[in-house]
Design a protein around this motif. Structure first.
Motif, PDB file in Angstrom:
ATOM      1  N   LYS A  19       0.785  -1.236   0.000  1.00  0.00           N
ATOM      2  CA  LYS A  19       0.000   0.000   0.000  1.00  0.00           C
ATOM      3  C   LYS A  19       0.818   1.288   0.000  1.00  0.00           C
ATOM      4  CE  LYS A  19      -3.619  -1.042  -1.084  1.00  0.00           C
ATOM      5  NZ  LYS A  19      -3.468  -2.422  -1.260  1.00  0.00           N
ATOM      6  N   ASP A 195      -7.462  -4.805   3.959  1.00  0.00           N
ATOM      7  CA  ASP A 195      -6.820  -4.739   2.638  1.00  0.00           C
ATOM      8  C   ASP A 195      -6.785  -6.140   2.040  1.00  0.00           C
ATOM      9  OD1 ASP A 195      -5.422  -3.982   0.412  1.00  0.00           O
ATOM     10  OD2 ASP A 195      -3.477  -4.016   1.416  1.00  0.00           O
ATOM     11  N   TYR A 198      -7.352  -8.161  -3.912  1.00  0.00           N
ATOM     12  CA  TYR A 198      -8.315  -7.353  -4.657  1.00  0.00           C
ATOM     13  C   TYR A 198      -9.212  -8.186  -5.554  1.00  0.00           C
ATOM     14  CZ  TYR A 198      -6.511  -2.791  -3.301  1.00  0.00           C
ATOM     15  OH  TYR A 198      -6.182  -1.660  -2.606  1.00  0.00           O
ATOM     16  N   SER A 239      -9.878  -1.226   1.365  1.00  0.00           N
ATOM     17  CA  SER A 239      -9.469  -0.872   0.003  1.00  0.00           C
ATOM     18  C   SER A 239      -9.751  -2.058  -0.915  1.00  0.00           C
ATOM     19  CB  SER A 239      -7.983  -0.479  -0.048  1.00  0.00           C
ATOM     20  OG  SER A 239      -7.199  -1.342   0.708  1.00  0.00           O
ATOM     21  N   ASN A 240     -10.049  -1.751  -2.168  1.00  0.00           N
ATOM     22  CA  ASN A 240     -10.288  -2.814  -3.145  1.00  0.00           C
ATOM     23  C   ASN A 240     -10.185  -2.202  -4.534  1.00  0.00           C
ATOM     24  OD1 ASN A 240     -11.037  -5.334  -4.285  1.00  0.00           O
ATOM     25  ND2 ASN A 240     -12.361  -5.752  -2.536  1.00  0.00           N
ATOM     26  N   SER A 241     -10.268  -3.060  -5.562  1.00  0.00           N
ATOM     27  CA  SER A 241     -10.220  -2.491  -6.912  1.00  0.00           C
ATOM     28  C   SER A 241     -11.592  -1.901  -7.260  1.00  0.00           C
ATOM     29  CB  SER A 241      -9.792  -3.540  -7.935  1.00  0.00           C
ATOM     30  OG  SER A 241     -10.434  -4.753  -7.690  1.00  0.00           O
ATOM     31  N   ASP A 242     -11.563  -0.953  -8.166  1.00  0.00           N
ATOM     32  CA  ASP A 242     -12.798  -0.250  -8.529  1.00  0.00           C
ATOM     33  C   ASP A 242     -13.500  -1.029  -9.642  1.00  0.00           C
ATOM     34  OD1 ASP A 242     -14.818   1.476  -9.000  1.00  0.00           O
ATOM     35  OD2 ASP A 242     -13.572   3.227  -9.425  1.00  0.00           O
ATOM     36  N   ARG A 264       0.527   0.558  -9.476  1.00  0.00           N
ATOM     37  CA  ARG A 264       0.753  -0.825  -9.059  1.00  0.00           C
ATOM     38  C   ARG A 264       1.986  -1.402  -9.729  1.00  0.00           C
ATOM     39  NH1 ARG A 264      -0.379  -1.155  -5.348  1.00  0.00           N
ATOM     40  NH2 ARG A 264      -2.357  -0.747  -4.388  1.00  0.00           N
ATOM     41  N   GLU A 278      -8.920   2.306  -7.923  1.00  0.00           N
ATOM     42  CA  GLU A 278      -9.174   1.591  -6.674  1.00  0.00           C
ATOM     43  C   GLU A 278     -10.220   2.371  -5.900  1.00  0.00           C
ATOM     44  OE1 GLU A 278      -5.741   0.274  -4.491  1.00  0.00           O
ATOM     45  OE2 GLU A 278      -4.523   0.203  -6.308  1.00  0.00           O
TER      46      GLU A 278
END
Ligand SMILES: C[S@@+](CC[C@H](N)C(=O)[O-])C[C@H]1O[C@@H](n2cnc3c(N)ncnc32)[C@H](O)[C@@H]1O
Length: 286
Positions: A19, A195, A198, A239-242, A264, A278
């Motif tokens: 992160k 976290d 993802y 947090s995660n991917s969009d 990334r 994200e």
């Protein structure tokens, strides 16, 4: 508990989904430090956020056993660990890499290694393998090829010592368990940073930390834990991917979805490196 001051501690491992790139965004969305007494990070990985915040009271956890025993080794016998790492660094070559990597092919030999020997193996492989990946096959055997770096910095002695001092002089509990179990003791004075691996709709992106994957059913189980924590009054940031799926499952009363951009480094498709969308999901407002 979280002082809000800038920490000098840094992760001692490279980890997929690290992160560092998202730190400033995450810091902007943290709860007011003095309103929280215990920090939880149940998918701690390399711990970029944990080390940046340097909480005085924390529960860190991960389902990766080798990773957790590495934190315990740093806490319990950092000088013994450094001595073994020095040996690995001195012997470093492609052949030596595969010798150390393949120690887990013989279960009996591997089981006889001490905690610090296993920890030194993980740190050495992490710093010399291809791309700093942690990946095991379906039998749980580490299978990342040699990284071919000219002069890999296998370890940072001072940083390991500083991490050890920090872990010993604060109230830090280190557990090796599933995320749901890891946060079971959180209460309204706690803050959890989730976290997870993802969400990846097309399976192309790297999520293979361990032989068991983290599919959409796991993402939903995590969302349900976050709902339960919200009902309990625990502050959570995730947090995660969009992706459409992530936005859909967190479309829930009391959740705020905040889009952020991060660079990334670990992606199975080299062309896919760069800026990816994200989201942060937060369950409270100050
Ligand atoms: C995205 S990484 C965490 C990255 C980390 N925060 C960092 O900054 O380096 C996700 C972590 O979740 C762990 N994990 C996967 N499934 C889990 C589960 N069911 N419970 C707890 N940890 C899990 C993996 O071992 C991995 O270390």
């Amino acid at each position: 508990m979280m002082t809000g001051n800038d920490s000098l501690l840094r992760p001692c491992l490279k980890w997929a989904g690290g992160k560092r790139q998202l730190l400033s965004e995450i810091k902007r969305h943290l709860p007011v430090p003095f309103k929280v007494s215990t920090y939880y990070e149940p998918f701690v990985g390399a711990g970029a956020v944990f080390f940046a915040l340097e909480p005085e009271k924390a529960v860190i956890s991960d389902s990766n056993t080798q990773l957790i025993l590495t934190y315990r080794a740093i806490k319990e016998d950092v000088e013994g660990l450094i001595e073994i790492l020095r040996g690995h660094k001195n012997h470093h070559s492609e052949q030596y890499y595969y010798e150390i990597r393949n120690l887990d092919r013989d279960t009996e030999t591997f089981n006889h290694l001490s905690g610090i020997e296993k920890a030194a193996r993980l740190i050495y492989l992490n710093k010399t393998c291809y791309n700093g990946l942690y990946r095991v096959n379906s039998r749980g055997l580490f299978n990342v090829p040699y990284g071919n770096y000219k002069n890999p910095a296998v370890f940072d002695e001072t940083m390991l010592q500083q991490i050890s001092v920090y872990l010993n002089s604060n109230d830090i509990s280190i557990t090796n368990t599933d995320f749901e179990d890891a946060v079971s003791t959180a209460d309204r004075n706690s803050f959890i940073y989730f976290d997870p691996p993802y969400h990846s709709p097309d399976k192309k992106n790297f999520t293979g930390y361990q032989s068991q994957g983290f599919g959409e059913d796991e993402q939903v189980r995590l969302r349900d834990v976050m709902i339960r924590m919200t009902e309990r009054g625990v502050k959570c940031l995730l947090s995660n991917s969009d992706t459409g799926f992530v936005r859909e499952i967190y479309r829930h009363e009391g959740f705020e979805i905040i889009p952020v951009q991060a660079k990334r480094a670990i992606n199975s498709d080299a062309a896919g490196r760069g800026s990816v969308g994200e989201v942060l999901v937060r369950n409270w407002r100050e």
